[in-house]
Design a protein around this motif. Sequence first.
Motif, PDB file in Angstrom:
ATOM      1  N   PHE A 205      43.178  78.163   0.441  1.00 28.95           N
ATOM      2  CA  PHE A 205      42.164  79.115   0.744  1.00 28.95           C
ATOM      3  C   PHE A 205      41.797  79.167   2.309  1.00 28.95           C
ATOM      4  O   PHE A 205      42.085  78.052   3.125  1.00 28.95           O
ATOM      5  CB  PHE A 205      40.726  78.663   0.123  1.00 28.95           C
ATOM      6  N   PHE A 206      41.206  80.344   2.627  1.00 32.39           N
ATOM      7  CA  PHE A 206      40.371  80.494   4.005  1.00 32.39           C
ATOM      8  C   PHE A 206      38.861  80.623   3.597  1.00 32.39           C
ATOM      9  O   PHE A 206      38.681  81.454   3.014  1.00 32.39           O
ATOM     10  CB  PHE A 206      41.066  81.197   5.074  1.00 32.39           C
TER      11      PHE A 206
ATOM     12  N   PHE B  12      41.023  84.347   0.369  1.00 35.59           N
ATOM     13  CA  PHE B  12      39.517  84.344   0.740  1.00 35.59           C
ATOM     14  C   PHE B  12      38.961  83.504  -0.358  1.00 35.59           C
ATOM     15  O   PHE B  12      39.164  83.651  -1.609  1.00 35.59           O
ATOM     16  CB  PHE B  12      38.977  85.208   0.900  1.00 35.59           C
ATOM     17  N   ASN B  13      38.405  82.477  -0.068  1.00 28.35           N
ATOM     18  CA  ASN B  13      37.648  81.411  -1.090  1.00 28.35           C
ATOM     19  C   ASN B  13      36.337  82.390  -1.603  1.00 28.35           C
ATOM     20  O   ASN B  13      35.178  81.762  -1.148  1.00 28.35           O
ATOM     21  CB  ASN B  13      37.372  80.222  -0.645  1.00 28.35           C
ATOM     22  N   GLY B  14      36.490  83.021  -2.223  1.00 28.98           N
ATOM     23  CA  GLY B  14      35.355  83.696  -3.076  1.00 28.98           C
ATOM     24  C   GLY B  14      35.673  84.789  -4.216  1.00 28.98           C
ATOM     25  O   GLY B  14      36.545  85.244  -4.164  1.00 28.98           O
ATOM     26  N   GLY B  15      34.932  84.950  -4.911  1.00 32.03           N
ATOM     27  CA  GLY B  15      35.115  85.991  -5.976  1.00 32.03           C
ATOM     28  C   GLY B  15      36.116  85.329  -6.875  1.00 32.03           C
ATOM     29  O   GLY B  15      36.316  84.204  -7.153  1.00 32.03           O
ATOM     30  N   GLY B  16      36.804  86.382  -7.678  1.00 30.40           N
ATOM     31  CA  GLY B  16      38.015  86.116  -8.509  1.00 30.40           C
ATOM     32  C   GLY B  16      39.077  85.038  -8.139  1.00 30.40           C
ATOM     33  O   GLY B  16      39.704  84.188  -8.939  1.00 30.40           O
ATOM     34  N   ALA B  17      39.418  85.171  -6.877  1.00 31.03           N
ATOM     35  CA  ALA B  17      40.437  84.207  -6.264  1.00 31.03           C
ATOM     36  C   ALA B  17      40.091  82.887  -6.442  1.00 31.03           C
ATOM     37  O   ALA B  17      40.892  81.913  -6.609  1.00 31.03           O
ATOM     38  CB  ALA B  17      40.755  84.558  -4.861  1.00 31.03           C
TER      39      ALA B  17
END
Length: 365
Positions: free
Chosen positions: A310-311, A293-298
């Motif tokens: 990413f998704f 998921f394209n958010g936060g630490g990733a």
Amino acid sequence: MKVALVHDYLNQYGVAERVLEIFHKLFPEAPVYTLIYDRAHIPDHFKEWNIKESFLKKLPFVRKHYEKYFFLMPLAIEGFDLNNFDLVISISSAWSKGVITLPSTIHINYMLNTMRFAWDSYHSLVKARKGLTKILLALGLHFIRLWDENTSRRPDIIIAISKTVGKRIEKFYGIKPMIIYPPVDTNFFTPDERIKKEDFFLIVSRLRPYKRIDIAINAFNEMKIPLLIIGEGSMKGRLGRTANRNIQFLGKRSDEEVRSFYRRAKALIFPTFEDFGIVPLEASACGTPVIAFNGGGASETVEEGTNGLFFYPQTPEALMDTVLNFNSEDFNIQNVREVSLKFSKKQFIENFRRVIEEITKNKKI
């Protein structure tokens, strides 16, 4: 130079405790001050350390229900006498930054997160209660927030584990922190090109509501593609009841077993908004790409097209679209691994030593 280490809780073994191990190797004589020490959930080698537990250990049922004593945590953390130390390193997601030190003592805080329950989750926690309990919780958390903001000024320097956490620190405390990413063990998590990739995707995660493993379950139910899930948690039963036969729950596995699954998986699935998230880097270190998921630490550890895809948004449909367009042949094992090397233990130690040397030189310890 006399050094002390301070840690919120020693009642599970995760990223925070692995960071603590690194600091303890750097300063093996340093005592470790912690609010709670539950030996049953911590590796045996910790027993050889000089661990000093707070007065909370004397309270009934504190090992299992420590969170219910949150109103005593400030008193407990401030009760540690650190006057004899030149350097204090605290690892904190809530309390440890609040230790009291002398003006002559250097206090470096490594912040895993801001106090989530007092800020991000405040309204949902209060709304879930009724009557007098609701009023008392709201009042208690109000004063905890005041304490939390006030104690953010006690460390000489705050270092955040990610830009995601850094933004929260700026928002809640008005402090712009330095960023040093936590380490992944790239000496242990390695590729093995003798091992062939198999026809399954992999999740390695605690099974808790905020991890959003349900998104992956729904997506893979629809696609009927094999998915293996390693991990335990409160959501295991509910997730298991909704999963089809193409999804297997493998429970808790040893580090060696997890590494084997990383090496054999087509890709790691990471549907979670994390403060940092070490799992994508462990998979990358093994040469396995990540679908995250394209958010936060990733968003800070996955380089799209190099070690993963990413998704977005955080829905089963978006995940399905990315998985169905994923081709493992688009990823080179060594290129995938190369991303993880930026987050190695060696790099972490070098970054922290540089900070310690700089701040001790300026303060003339």
